[in-house]
Design an enzyme around this catalytic site. Structure first.
Site, PDB file in Angstrom:
ATOM      1  N   GLU A  54     -20.745   2.345 -33.976  1.00 27.05           N
ATOM      2  CA  GLU A  54     -21.421   3.098 -32.916  1.00 27.05           C
ATOM      3  C   GLU A  54     -21.377   4.552 -33.342  1.00 27.05           C
ATOM      4  OE1 GLU A  54     -23.339   2.527 -30.658  1.00 27.05           O
ATOM      5  OE2 GLU A  54     -22.785   0.822 -29.427  1.00 27.05           O
ATOM      6  N   TRP A  86     -14.484   4.048 -26.978  1.00 29.28           N
ATOM      7  CA  TRP A  86     -15.083   5.145 -26.218  1.00 29.28           C
ATOM      8  C   TRP A  86     -14.505   5.214 -24.812  1.00 29.28           C
ATOM      9  CZ3 TRP A  86     -17.985   0.880 -27.716  1.00 29.28           C
ATOM     10  CH2 TRP A  86     -18.450   0.055 -26.685  1.00 29.28           C
ATOM     11  N   TYR A 127     -19.307  10.492 -30.141  1.00 27.93           N
ATOM     12  CA  TYR A 127     -18.274   9.727 -30.836  1.00 27.93           C
ATOM     13  C   TYR A 127     -18.874   8.822 -31.902  1.00 27.93           C
ATOM     14  CZ  TYR A 127     -19.462   5.328 -28.616  1.00 27.93           C
ATOM     15  OH  TYR A 127     -20.123   4.196 -28.251  1.00 27.93           O
ATOM     16  N   GLU A 136     -22.921   7.892 -31.531  1.00 26.46           N
ATOM     17  CA  GLU A 136     -23.726   8.269 -30.380  1.00 26.46           C
ATOM     18  C   GLU A 136     -23.415   9.656 -29.826  1.00 26.46           C
ATOM     19  OE1 GLU A 136     -24.360   3.817 -28.503  1.00 26.46           O
ATOM     20  OE2 GLU A 136     -22.764   5.055 -27.671  1.00 26.46           O
ATOM     21  N   HIS A 190     -28.433   2.814 -23.580  1.00 25.90           N
ATOM     22  CA  HIS A 190     -29.284   3.773 -24.277  1.00 25.90           C
ATOM     23  C   HIS A 190     -30.502   4.124 -23.427  1.00 25.90           C
ATOM     24  CE1 HIS A 190     -27.242   1.194 -27.254  1.00 25.90           C
ATOM     25  NE2 HIS A 190     -27.014   2.344 -27.851  1.00 25.90           N
ATOM     26  N   GLU A 231     -27.646  -5.351 -15.773  1.00 26.14           N
ATOM     27  CA  GLU A 231     -26.395  -5.979 -16.203  1.00 26.14           C
ATOM     28  C   GLU A 231     -25.574  -6.521 -15.044  1.00 26.14           C
ATOM     29  OE1 GLU A 231     -23.928  -3.650 -18.798  1.00 26.14           O
ATOM     30  OE2 GLU A 231     -25.646  -2.974 -19.993  1.00 26.14           O
ATOM     31  N   HIS A 233     -27.762  -0.863 -34.800  1.00 25.74           N
ATOM     32  CA  HIS A 233     -26.319  -1.014 -34.952  1.00 25.74           C
ATOM     33  C   HIS A 233     -25.971  -1.889 -36.152  1.00 25.74           C
ATOM     34  CE1 HIS A 233     -26.843  -0.024 -30.633  1.00 25.74           C
ATOM     35  NE2 HIS A 233     -25.875   0.817 -30.925  1.00 25.74           N
ATOM     36  N   HIS A 276     -27.637   8.384 -32.434  1.00 27.29           N
ATOM     37  CA  HIS A 276     -28.644   8.092 -31.418  1.00 27.29           C
ATOM     38  C   HIS A 276     -28.129   8.434 -30.023  1.00 27.29           C
ATOM     39  CE1 HIS A 276     -26.296   4.354 -31.916  1.00 27.29           C
ATOM     40  NE2 HIS A 276     -26.530   4.138 -30.626  1.00 27.29           N
ATOM     41  N   CYS A 328     -22.758   1.063 -19.883  1.00 25.21           N
ATOM     42  CA  CYS A 328     -23.154   2.000 -20.932  1.00 25.21           C
ATOM     43  C   CYS A 328     -24.410   1.437 -21.584  1.00 25.21           C
ATOM     44  CB  CYS A 328     -22.046   2.247 -21.945  1.00 25.21           C
ATOM     45  SG  CYS A 328     -21.065   0.832 -22.412  1.00 25.21           S
TER      46      CYS A 328
END
Length: 180
Positions: free
Chosen positions: A115, A163, A106, A117, A71, A89, A27, A34, A69
């Site tokens: 971002e 997003w 987006y 992705e 990866h 989290e 980032h 990605h 959210c």
């Protein structure tokens, strides 16, 4: 694996994996395309768990967003990645995941960090009481869908992640949540 060793799956324009890169290197102002995921998790009373990203996050710090959210790692499916991140989290378990916006993609920029992705969006349930990791989550709240959307639409542009604003509109337009 430590957080600094987390690998992000890089994609070509067709969404095909073309390699990996350590998360801290991904980032920046020219973020490569990605894999990611976005999940909207509800309690058993039908309330959505929204979170405010910790102020120390590299991307979009301090903004309110959906439940979780992140990866998926190399070879990891989205459901496993969502469960992993929700546990890490927020200390929560996830069940009943279903795809909402499987082809969502987006690009967004905030304070010079981009971002970029391919980010399938999921709806599901959580169990447990949120116990956020303060490095990841600054605050959390349970809202019914109407209150969530009212808050999103009435607060200024930087209060909510871009997003989350767009995904919420698309989820609602697709008739995937009760509105009213």
């Amino acid at each position: 694996m430590t957080a600094t060793e987390e690998l992000i799956v890089l994609l070509d324009d067709d969404g095909t994996a073309i390699g990996t890169m350590p998360k801290p290197l991904v980032h920046h102002g020219e973020t490569p395309l990605h894999r990611a995921f976005s999940a909207y998790l509800f309690d058993y009373a039908g309330r959505l768990l929204v979170t405010r990203r910790a102020d120390g996050k590299q991307t979009f710090p301090g903004m309110w967003t959906n439940t979780v959210c992140g990866h998926p790692g190399p070879g990891e499916d989205d459901a496993d990645a969502i469960a992993r991140r929700a546990a890490f989290e927020l200390g929560l378990q996830v069940d009943g995941l279903r795809p909402a916006l499987p082809g969502y993609r987006y690009r967004a920029e905030f304070r010079g960090v981009v971002e970029n992705e391919v980010c399938p969006v999921y709806l599901g349930r959580f169990s447990g009481t949120p116990a956020p990791d303060p490095d990841e989550v600054g605050e959390w709240e349970l809202l019914d869908w109407a209150a969530f959307r009212e808050r999103q639409e009435s607060q200024d542009g930087d209060a909510w992640s871009p997003w989350c604003r767009e995904q919420a509109r698309l989820i609602e337009a697709a008739g995937l949540v009760p509105v009213g």
